[in-house]
Structure formats: C-alpha cells, structure tokens
Write an enzyme that holds these catalytic residues in place. Structure first.
Site, PDB file in Angstrom:
ATOM      1  N   SER A 144      28.620  31.872  63.789  1.00  0.00           N
ATOM      2  CA  SER A 144      27.340  31.166  63.803  1.00  0.00           C
ATOM      3  C   SER A 144      26.156  32.032  64.226  1.00  0.00           C
ATOM      4  O   SER A 144      25.237  31.549  64.894  1.00  0.00           O
ATOM      5  CB  SER A 144      27.437  29.912  64.676  1.00  0.00           C
ATOM      6  OG  SER A 144      28.356  28.986  64.110  1.00  0.00           O
TER       7      SER A 144
ATOM      8  N   LYS B 293      32.753  35.265  51.829  1.00  0.00           N
ATOM      9  CA  LYS B 293      33.906  34.370  51.616  1.00  0.00           C
ATOM     10  C   LYS B 293      34.007  34.011  50.122  1.00  0.00           C
ATOM     11  O   LYS B 293      33.682  34.836  49.270  1.00  0.00           O
ATOM     12  CB  LYS B 293      33.787  33.136  52.510  1.00  0.00           C
ATOM     13  CG  LYS B 293      33.514  33.505  53.969  1.00  0.00           C
ATOM     14  CD  LYS B 293      33.631  32.349  54.907  1.00  0.00           C
ATOM     15  CE  LYS B 293      33.228  32.787  56.299  1.00  0.00           C
ATOM     16  NZ  LYS B 293      33.494  31.789  57.310  1.00  0.00           N
TER      17      LYS B 293
ATOM     18  N   GLU C 206      40.355  32.802  58.844  1.00  0.00           N
ATOM     19  CA  GLU C 206      40.694  31.950  57.690  1.00  0.00           C
ATOM     20  C   GLU C 206      41.937  32.484  56.964  1.00  0.00           C
ATOM     21  O   GLU C 206      42.722  31.706  56.417  1.00  0.00           O
ATOM     22  CB  GLU C 206      39.475  31.835  56.757  1.00  0.00           C
ATOM     23  CG  GLU C 206      38.409  30.950  57.386  1.00  0.00           C
ATOM     24  CD  GLU C 206      36.974  31.258  56.974  1.00  0.00           C
ATOM     25  OE1 GLU C 206      36.762  31.941  55.964  1.00  0.00           O
ATOM     26  OE2 GLU C 206      36.061  30.798  57.692  1.00  0.00           O
TER      27      GLU C 206
ATOM     28  N   GLY D  94      31.208  28.922  61.529  1.00  0.00           N
ATOM     29  CA  GLY D  94      30.704  27.873  60.639  1.00  0.00           C
ATOM     30  C   GLY D  94      30.381  26.557  61.323  1.00  0.00           C
ATOM     31  O   GLY D  94      30.172  25.545  60.655  1.00  0.00           O
TER      32      GLY D  94
ATOM     33  N   HIS E 142      40.894  38.072  59.163  1.00  0.00           N
ATOM     34  CA  HIS E 142      39.909  37.007  59.410  1.00  0.00           C
ATOM     35  C   HIS E 142      40.666  35.730  59.756  1.00  0.00           C
ATOM     36  O   HIS E 142      41.748  35.473  59.212  1.00  0.00           O
ATOM     37  CB  HIS E 142      39.035  36.802  58.165  1.00  0.00           C
ATOM     38  CG  HIS E 142      37.877  35.880  58.425  1.00  0.00           C
ATOM     39  ND1 HIS E 142      38.020  34.524  58.452  1.00  0.00           N
ATOM     40  CD2 HIS E 142      36.574  36.133  58.710  1.00  0.00           C
ATOM     41  CE1 HIS E 142      36.847  33.960  58.727  1.00  0.00           C
ATOM     42  NE2 HIS E 142      35.950  34.937  58.891  1.00  0.00           N
TER      43      HIS E 142
ATOM     44  N   ASN F 194      29.984  38.444  55.363  1.00  0.00           N
ATOM     45  CA  ASN F 194      31.220  38.021  54.696  1.00  0.00           C
ATOM     46  C   ASN F 194      30.874  36.813  53.833  1.00  0.00           C
ATOM     47  O   ASN F 194      30.652  35.719  54.352  1.00  0.00           O
ATOM     48  CB  ASN F 194      32.263  37.649  55.771  1.00  0.00           C
ATOM     49  CG  ASN F 194      33.498  36.998  55.187  1.00  0.00           C
ATOM     50  OD1 ASN F 194      33.717  37.033  53.972  1.00  0.00           O
ATOM     51  ND2 ASN F 194      34.312  36.400  56.057  1.00  0.00           N
TER      52      ASN F 194
ATOM     53  N   GLU G 228      35.601  37.105  66.862  1.00  0.00           N
ATOM     54  CA  GLU G 228      35.098  35.872  66.258  1.00  0.00           C
ATOM     55  C   GLU G 228      35.844  34.676  66.854  1.00  0.00           C
ATOM     56  O   GLU G 228      36.960  34.351  66.399  1.00  0.00           O
ATOM     57  CB  GLU G 228      35.331  35.890  64.751  1.00  0.00           C
ATOM     58  CG  GLU G 228      34.637  37.036  64.049  1.00  0.00           C
ATOM     59  CD  GLU G 228      34.379  36.705  62.595  1.00  0.00           C
ATOM     60  OE1 GLU G 228      33.205  36.630  62.228  1.00  0.00           O
ATOM     61  OE2 GLU G 228      35.343  36.485  61.848  1.00  0.00           O
TER      62      GLU G 228
HETATM   63  C1  PEP Z   1      32.850  34.367  59.659  1.00  0.00           C
HETATM   64  O1  PEP Z   1      33.534  33.589  59.016  1.00  0.00           O
HETATM   65  O2  PEP Z   1      33.216  35.547  59.777  1.00  0.00           O
HETATM   66  C2  PEP Z   1      31.651  33.873  60.295  1.00  0.00           C
HETATM   67  C3  PEP Z   1      31.212  34.527  61.325  1.00  0.00           C
HETATM   68  O3  PEP Z   1      31.087  32.736  59.763  1.00  0.00           O
HETATM   69  P1  PEP Z   1      29.715  32.035  60.219  1.00  0.00           P
HETATM   70  O4  PEP Z   1      28.709  33.119  60.460  1.00  0.00           O
HETATM   71  O5  PEP Z   1      29.355  31.159  59.092  1.00  0.00           O
HETATM   72  O6  PEP Z   1      30.023  31.299  61.483  1.00  0.00           O
END
Ligand code: PEP
Length: 257
Positions: A219, A15, A101, A180, A99, A13, A174
């Site tokens: 992460s 973003k 966000e 992040g 998601h 992703n 998630e």
């Molecule tokens: C995400 O936003 O879906 C995600 C998993 O981000 P990150 O891998 O940067 O933690």
C-alpha cells in the site's frame, strides 16, 4: 556500506494487469526516468508477455524491466512456465520471487523460492526475494520469527564467482496484510523489521549484506511514500496498485528526486 551509498530501487509489480495498450502509461514513466539517473533505479515488472515490448521501448532510458516469477529450471516439459533465461532473453534484468500471492496461490515454499532465486542468478538476473508476515502472525507477535524463517529458507548462499549480493539480490519486506488493503505498518514497525532483515543479511553474507537493498512493499502511495521510504534501512519500494499509473509511480519515486 553506508546507507547513503545504497542507490534506492523503486519497483512496480503490475501483477496480472496490462495489455499492449499499456505501453502509453509505460512510455510516460520512461519519459521521466532520466530525472532519477544516479539517484534511484526505476523498474517495472509487467506481465511476462509484455517484457520484450517494454524492454525494447525503455532501452537507454534508465527505466528497467523485470519479471514477476520464473521457473527454477532452464527449460523442459513445464507447460505455461517461463524460465529465468527466457526473461533475460526478453530483456528483463531482474525477477520477483516468492511474492506472497505466489506463495499463497501456488503453494510456493521457501525451498521453491530459493531455487527460483538461484535460477535468477544463473540467468544473470537480480533476484527480488519477497518475505512478509500474515496479519494473524503479526497479532501473535511472531513477525520477526516468520520473516527470519522465510529469509533463512528463501535466500540462496552467495556464489563467490558471481556478482556480489549487493548487486544481484534485493529483499522486499511486504506484510501480507498491507498488500492491496490501504493498510500500512507504523514507521516504527517498518524500522524494526528492516533493521532485523539487515542484521540477517550481514550475518549471512558478511559486509556484502550491508549493501543489499531492502524494499518496503504494501500500500505504498504518493501520499505515504515520504514517510515510509525515509525510514532507516528502507532502500526503496515494491509497489503494486500504485505502479499502474505513471503519475502515482513517479509520485512515489519523487521522494528520491
Ligand atoms: C505488492 O503486491 O507487491 C504490493 C505491494 O501491492 P500494493 O502496493 O498494491 O499493496
């Protein structure tokens, strides 16, 4: 369906990152995609304006392209929004919905996420439905309650006339506090939530629910992918930051090579 029969999905992703110049990075991912044929599906979800370019570039390579969000309706007076049909028309084969966000920045409710997942199906896309608890909810011991509620509210009922849910639905677990941040749950915690999600999917969809891919996201990096992606009922990863660089993205996917 036995776990061994589920082909994992490694989805990136991007973003709100990437310009047309990012085609070079995408090209490096594409160049290695054939190594994963039959072993794992590799997908990049770039910003919507790059989907057509990336999908045309990746054609026939095994690397597939998805969207990051869609509107629930087919068309209409919704300035700035993009429908699932538009994503499909541009070459996307899947779309992320719900998601964290989007849930936070745009106040998306479970009902809105469900409508978007149905829109994905309407357009012939796989819906990647995201769920996950906040840190305070984990600390309060409410993780399964929160994730269960999100699944109940966000997953659409299966339409018998369409593809089986094992083909057109993916769930991404998630934990919001792991996105992040460099933090990850323990393997035991991931195993517990994924087993819980599998139970919810089979309760909801019967045998077909056993074949739905459940991704872990939060992460994931090449250094922890081996540990996280070999946990039972983890059928791949949804990757944010580490999907921006071909070396990292492929380094994570290498678990399945
Ligand atoms: C995400 O936003 O879906 C995600 C998993 O981000 P990150 O891998 O940067 O933690």
């Amino acid at each position: 369906m036995a776990a061994a029969q589920i082909r994992p999905l490694v989805a990136g992703n991007w973003k709100m990152n990437g310009l047309s110049a990012s085609l070079a990075e995408f090209g490096a991912m594409k160049a290695s995609a054939a190594e994963f044929a039959g072993k794992a599906d590799l997908m990049i979800c770039p910003p919507a304006i790059l989907i057509a370019l990336f999908a045309a570039t990746a054609k026939g390579s095994g690397l597939i392209v998805g969207g990051q969000d869609c509107h629930a309706k087919v068309s209409g007076a919704h300035t700035g929004d993009i429908s699932a049909e538009m994503l499909a028309d541009a070459g996307a084969v899947a779309v992320i919905v719900g998601h964290s966000e989007r849930r936070t920045d745009h106040n998306e409710t479970d009902a809105a996420v469900k409508a978007k997942a149905l829109a994905a199906w309407r357009a012939g896309l796989t819906a990647i439905v995201c769920v996950g608890e906040q840190l305070s909810q984990r600390e309060a011991g409410a993780t399964l309650k929160v994730v269960g509620g999100q699944l109940d509210g966000s997953l659409p009922d299966a339409d018998k006339s369409s593809d089986p849910v094992s083909a057109n639905l993916v769930v991404a677990y998630e934990p919001v506090w792991a996105i992040g941040t460099g933090l990850t749950p323990t393997p035991a915690d991931v195993a517990q939530v994924h087993a819980f999600i599998r139970g919810k999917l089979t309760e909801r969809y019967g045998d077909a629910g056993a074949g739905v891919r459940i991704l872990y996201g939060g992460s994931v990096k090449p250094s922890n992918a081996g540990e996280l992606l070999t946990i039972p009922d983890v059928n791949g990863a949804l990757i944010g930051g580490a999907s921006l660089k071909a070396a990292d993205f492929l380094g994570i996917a290498a678990v399945y090579r």
